[in-house]
Design an enzyme around this catalytic site. Sequence first.
Site, short mmCIF file in Angstrom:
data_model
loop_
_atom_site.label_atom_id
_atom_site.label_comp_id
_atom_site.label_asym_id
_atom_site.label_seq_id
_atom_site.Cartn_x
_atom_site.Cartn_y
_atom_site.Cartn_z
N ASP A 13 0.81 -1.22 0.00
CA ASP A 13 0.00 0.00 0.00
C ASP A 13 0.84 1.27 0.00
OD1 ASP A 13 -2.29 -1.66 0.26
OD2 ASP A 13 -1.90 -1.79 2.41
N LYS A 16 2.23 2.31 -5.07
CA LYS A 16 2.89 1.87 -6.31
C LYS A 16 2.00 2.06 -7.53
CE LYS A 16 3.18 -2.27 -4.53
NZ LYS A 16 2.81 -2.09 -3.14
N GLY A 40 -4.31 -4.24 -4.17
CA GLY A 40 -5.25 -3.22 -4.60
C GLY A 40 -4.47 -1.98 -4.97
N HIS A 41 -4.44 -1.66 -6.23
CA HIS A 41 -3.72 -0.46 -6.67
C HIS A 41 -4.73 0.61 -7.04
CE1 HIS A 41 0.05 -2.98 -7.82
NE2 HIS A 41 -0.05 -2.76 -6.53
N GLN A 224 1.92 -6.02 -3.20
CA GLN A 224 2.26 -6.10 -1.76
C GLN A 224 3.55 -5.32 -1.51
OE1 GLN A 224 1.32 -9.47 -3.21
NE2 GLN A 224 -0.70 -8.70 -2.79
P1 IMP Z 1 -2.86 -12.79 1.59
O1 IMP Z 1 -1.96 -12.14 0.59
O2 IMP Z 1 -4.32 -12.59 1.28
O3 IMP Z 1 -2.50 -14.21 1.82
O4 IMP Z 1 -2.61 -12.04 2.99
C1 IMP Z 1 -1.38 -12.16 3.69
C2 IMP Z 1 -0.99 -10.85 4.34
O5 IMP Z 1 -0.64 -9.92 3.31
C3 IMP Z 1 -2.10 -10.17 5.14
O6 IMP Z 1 -1.53 -9.49 6.23
C4 IMP Z 1 -2.68 -9.17 4.16
O7 IMP Z 1 -3.29 -8.07 4.81
C5 IMP Z 1 -1.41 -8.74 3.45
N1 IMP Z 1 -1.66 -8.22 2.09
C6 IMP Z 1 -1.98 -8.92 0.99
N2 IMP Z 1 -2.11 -8.08 -0.07
C7 IMP Z 1 -1.85 -6.85 0.37
C8 IMP Z 1 -1.79 -5.56 -0.26
O8 IMP Z 1 -1.98 -5.39 -1.46
N3 IMP Z 1 -1.49 -4.52 0.56
C9 IMP Z 1 -1.22 -4.68 1.89
N4 IMP Z 1 -1.26 -5.85 2.51
C10 IMP Z 1 -1.57 -6.93 1.76
#
Ligand code: IMP
Length: 434
Positions: A13, A16, A40-41, A224
């Site tokens: 977040d 990017k 989520g971009h 991420q």
């Molecule tokens: P998962 O990717 O759904 O398996 O989640 C694993 C961890 O990554 C959790 O703490 C999510 O909140 C975090 N996470 C996954 N995608 C994002 C993102 O795009 N931004 C911030 N945190 C993320």
Amino acid sequence: MSNLIVLGAQWGDEGKGKIVDLFADRFHYVARYQGGHNAGHTVQVGGNKFVLKLLPSGVLHPHVSVVIGNGVVIDPAALLDEIEMLHKAGIETAGRIAISSRAHVIFPFHRLVEKVSENRADRVAIGTTLRGIGPCYEDKIGRRGIRIADLLDENIFDTLYGYLADDKQILARAFKVEGEIHYDEICAKYREYANVLRPYVCDTARLLNSAIRDGKRVLFEGAQGTMLDIDHGTYPFVTSSSAAAGGACTGSGVAPTRIDGIIGVSKAYITRVGSGPFPSEDTGEAGDWIRKAGHEFGSVTGRPRRCGWFDAPLLRYTAMVNGFDTLIVTKLDVLDNLPEIKVCVGYESKGRRVDDMPATNALLAEIAPVYETLPGWAQPTAGITRYGDLPSRARDYVEFLESQTGVEVGCVSTGPDRLHTIVRSGSKLESLLG
Ligand code: IMP
């Protein structure tokens, strides 16, 4: 010709999406290399706001082609929704989206398994996005996953789907959710998806490598952030893919020798969604203030983000793991009205200085951040487009981050719009962008 990687230097977040969107028109291709629709971009163009989850942010530029690389996991329903959203907004995608035949496919049972395992009373929940990302990567690494190429080949698909369904039935029984998975319906639906996706699918490694050979430029977009990387992040509170720069090569099939520069993106402070250690978190008034001022709520799940102060040791670690050439600092304007701004400049544990990023959560939990407090600038920076126009204290802050991290700050973002950006003249970033 520069092929560049843009990726998050913190826990995701970092903004990017805006940065990739801003630079995209200097490139022929923008490629995603890991993650799925957990990312989520948010990109704001003029009055329109787009939240892209699977498609690289470059898709908003008509002359840019986008690639979903082999390292990505794809939920076909989510992808088709996103393509539909673009069509509704009048954005033409024909011939501009390429999907790797080697990317793995997410099925509804991946989400179900994840929900059940996240809710187990005897385990600590990771706080995932519940999109089935982790379970899909588990099947990939377990060598029982189904890839897009398998989905497209009816004979292979039926056999592999049968095996996967068998395995999931065993899990469903163990988790006591038998009967909730309608295997035949899912199979029929995915056969339909196969036909819709077919025109987009190709060997994207070949596509990207021949483009590079022909002198075209590729921008690799990380999802991420590095601290959520499966190897280098705060394990097990991480996502299940290689978000760090190395992932750009394994997740796209483009060799490290073809990469010319690596750009880290960091907020002027720091946030995290989900559970896990967070040394510079501020759970008090200042943290709340940053959350409100920075609209720090998840773009995929809507969850409030945990907020804290810029963590320089963390940045030094992610700069090392990724080899950042330059750093982009976003959301500087969010700090505009704070009288004082803290920066974590080091870690201590039991009164002793900690120089390495601890590998366990127990050790991370023991860490006490060492802060330096800088005066705020108490003037608006929102929308400023020239470095020299920033208040001198805001410049001091940026330069303090530079000296603490050892990485140049090549760009500062002062608002959500494409225009609200300062690329510093004479910076390495400027020369990489060409
Ligand atoms: P998962 O990717 O759904 O398996 O989640 C694993 C961890 O990554 C959790 O703490 C999510 O909140 C975090 N996470 C996954 N995608 C994002 C993102 O795009 N931004 C911030 N945190 C993320």
